[in-house]
Design an enzyme around this catalytic site. Sequence first.
Site, short mmCIF file in Angstrom:
data_model
loop_
_atom_site.label_atom_id
_atom_site.label_comp_id
_atom_site.label_asym_id
_atom_site.label_seq_id
_atom_site.Cartn_x
_atom_site.Cartn_y
_atom_site.Cartn_z
N GLY A 128 91.25 69.70 57.50
CA GLY A 128 91.45 71.01 58.09
C GLY A 128 91.90 71.02 59.54
O GLY A 128 92.09 72.11 60.10
N GLU B 87 88.71 63.78 55.80
CA GLU B 87 89.80 63.84 54.81
C GLU B 87 90.98 64.63 55.36
O GLU B 87 91.32 65.71 54.84
CB GLU B 87 89.28 64.52 53.53
CG GLU B 87 88.10 63.83 52.88
CD GLU B 87 87.37 64.73 51.88
OE1 GLU B 87 87.72 65.92 51.77
OE2 GLU B 87 86.45 64.25 51.23
N GLY C 10 94.60 66.04 55.93
CA GLY C 10 95.87 66.13 55.20
C GLY C 10 96.95 66.52 56.19
O GLY C 10 97.70 65.71 56.71
N TYR D 292 101.47 82.60 52.43
CA TYR D 292 100.41 82.89 53.42
C TYR D 292 100.92 83.70 54.61
O TYR D 292 100.14 84.03 55.50
CB TYR D 292 99.85 81.59 53.99
CG TYR D 292 99.46 80.53 53.00
CD1 TYR D 292 98.49 80.78 52.03
CD2 TYR D 292 100.05 79.26 53.03
CE1 TYR D 292 98.13 79.80 51.12
CE2 TYR D 292 99.69 78.28 52.14
CZ TYR D 292 98.73 78.55 51.18
OH TYR D 292 98.38 77.58 50.30
N CYS E 139 115.92 84.74 43.97
CA CYS E 139 116.05 86.17 43.66
C CYS E 139 114.69 86.83 43.77
O CYS E 139 114.08 87.21 42.75
CB CYS E 139 116.66 86.34 42.28
SG CYS E 139 118.36 85.76 42.31
N GLU E 140 114.18 86.94 44.97
CA GLU E 140 112.90 87.59 45.26
C GLU E 140 112.99 88.18 46.67
O GLU E 140 113.40 87.47 47.60
CB GLU E 140 111.77 86.55 45.29
CG GLU E 140 111.40 86.00 43.97
CD GLU E 140 110.07 86.48 43.43
OE1 GLU E 140 109.36 87.23 44.12
OE2 GLU E 140 109.76 86.09 42.30
N TYR F 184 102.01 70.24 52.51
CA TYR F 184 102.06 71.36 51.56
C TYR F 184 103.45 71.98 51.48
O TYR F 184 103.59 73.18 51.27
CB TYR F 184 100.99 72.41 51.91
CG TYR F 184 99.61 71.80 52.05
CD1 TYR F 184 98.87 71.48 50.93
CD2 TYR F 184 99.07 71.47 53.30
CE1 TYR F 184 97.62 70.88 51.03
CE2 TYR F 184 97.83 70.86 53.42
CZ TYR F 184 97.11 70.57 52.28
OH TYR F 184 95.88 69.97 52.39
N1 LLP Z 1 89.48 67.88 51.77
C1 LLP Z 1 89.34 68.88 50.88
C2 LLP Z 1 88.17 68.89 50.02
C3 LLP Z 1 90.30 69.89 50.79
O1 LLP Z 1 90.15 70.88 49.92
C4 LLP Z 1 91.45 69.84 51.63
C5 LLP Z 1 92.50 70.86 51.53
C6 LLP Z 1 91.57 68.76 52.55
C7 LLP Z 1 90.57 67.81 52.58
C8 LLP Z 1 92.75 68.62 53.47
O2 LLP Z 1 92.89 69.70 54.32
P1 LLP Z 1 93.98 69.67 55.48
O3 LLP Z 1 93.56 68.61 56.47
O4 LLP Z 1 95.27 69.34 54.88
O5 LLP Z 1 93.95 71.03 56.08
N2 LLP Z 1 98.25 74.83 51.01
C9 LLP Z 1 97.53 75.20 52.21
C10 LLP Z 1 96.40 74.23 52.52
C11 LLP Z 1 95.43 74.06 51.37
C12 LLP Z 1 94.35 73.08 51.66
C13 LLP Z 1 93.53 72.78 50.46
N3 LLP Z 1 92.48 71.82 50.71
C14 LLP Z 1 98.53 75.31 53.37
O6 LLP Z 1 99.71 75.08 53.16
O7 LLP Z 1 98.14 75.68 54.49
#
Ligand code: LLP
Length: 402
Positions: free
Chosen positions: A220, A261, A263, A304, A330-331, A359
């Site tokens: 996050g 974790e 991402g 979002y 087409c949206e 993402y």
């Molecule tokens: N760990 C868990 C359990 C998660 O559910 C997630 C993301 C992460 C780690 C990694 O989170 P990050 O560091 O990437 O924020 N599609 C959305 C984000 C969805 C995140 C889902 N879970 C976007 O594009 O903002």
Amino acid sequence: MYTPSRAHAESVATLHGTPAFVTDASTLRAQVRKMRAAFGAETKLFYAVKANYNPHIVGVLKEAGIDGIDAVSPHEIRLALELGFTPDQVLYTPSNPSDDELRYAGTKGVLQNLGSLSEIRRFCRLFPNDRVSVRICPEVGAGEFEQVTTGNVESKFGIALSDVDEAKRICDAAGVAIVGIHCHIGSGFYEASALSQAMVAVAGIAERFEDALFIDLGGGFGVPYRLEQSEIDIEALAASARGTLADFTARTGRALTLYLEPGKYLVSASTVLLSRITTIKEKGGRTFVGLDTGFNHLVRPAMYGAYHHVVNLSKPEGEAVPVVVAGNLCETGDVMNRDIELASPEEGDLVALLVAGGYGSSMSSTYNMRGTAVEVLIDGDDLRLTKRRQTYEDLTGLFEPK
Ligand code: LLP
């Protein structure tokens, strides 16, 4: 945030066409280094591969020293193992898994972070005397958007604090050791306070769980999407985390390892979505700049309301013009940026949508029968195609013949 040089952009467009996700390997490495420098070797970094599962990108992160992978589906587990991560370097944090999925992860020897009493019960039936990690709802949420805020009471994720003791009773009865306490407050927070609060909640539970070896705070960590946005202070986060771990040890005489974790933090800034302007038109007093991509390749603005900066790589010195940047689907909602200035946009120019590594590709679709974008990895002077464009045959090949 990485922006390709005009020369690189033109090479990609000439060699492989547009749209293309273009990733800079050195930015990926820099993000791993920053996180490692803040949290130290003792913290385990499990890359949340859902953010971007391009194996070449995961390979760069692996070489740069991430400790493992956080997976959310059997295929993500399989990819991690095929890329050379050992089962103990993979965590499985599913949402509403079936028994088959629990069985798959368990038989691969992968530790599971489970977020409901049902999953814990089913796991204990399948794997008595094994080990598990429990995902709790810390009742603190933070994220860029409501749709990606996770740790709050209303979200679908995690075991309610009032059910945590029941989770322990179920595990104790099956001889299953709870070795980790997990939470994930949401995606894209920029302040330390919510994560620090969640960490205190998680550490408090670990205190009552005598087998707990680690606490896992999920991911996050927010990244800047706007030019004027500043970076999240991960040093401050790390200092606060160290404080909570030290308090835990002072109170209990036990030590906990911290798992994270990330991402977005590792991959988002490394990649742009490179696209060509196909059509420009004036309508209703506005200039619409139409691209050869859309929310099929980068859904975040449509889904979002996320902001992705756009730059005209073909006209670095051009005069700024206020425009709406629209996609080719087409949206009505297929708009990539409603309020931006582009430098002297003309049909045929190459533009980049920035911070598209997290993402972007991983949430792509094939809507309107437009195939997914090509992907290119740039490492110094080396420019490599890592994913080819989908063809008509790829798109139709899964259907049974008529
Ligand atoms: N760990 C868990 C359990 C998660 O559910 C997630 C993301 C992460 C780690 C990694 O989170 P990050 O560091 O990437 O924020 N599609 C959305 C984000 C969805 C995140 C889902 N879970 C976007 O594009 O903002």
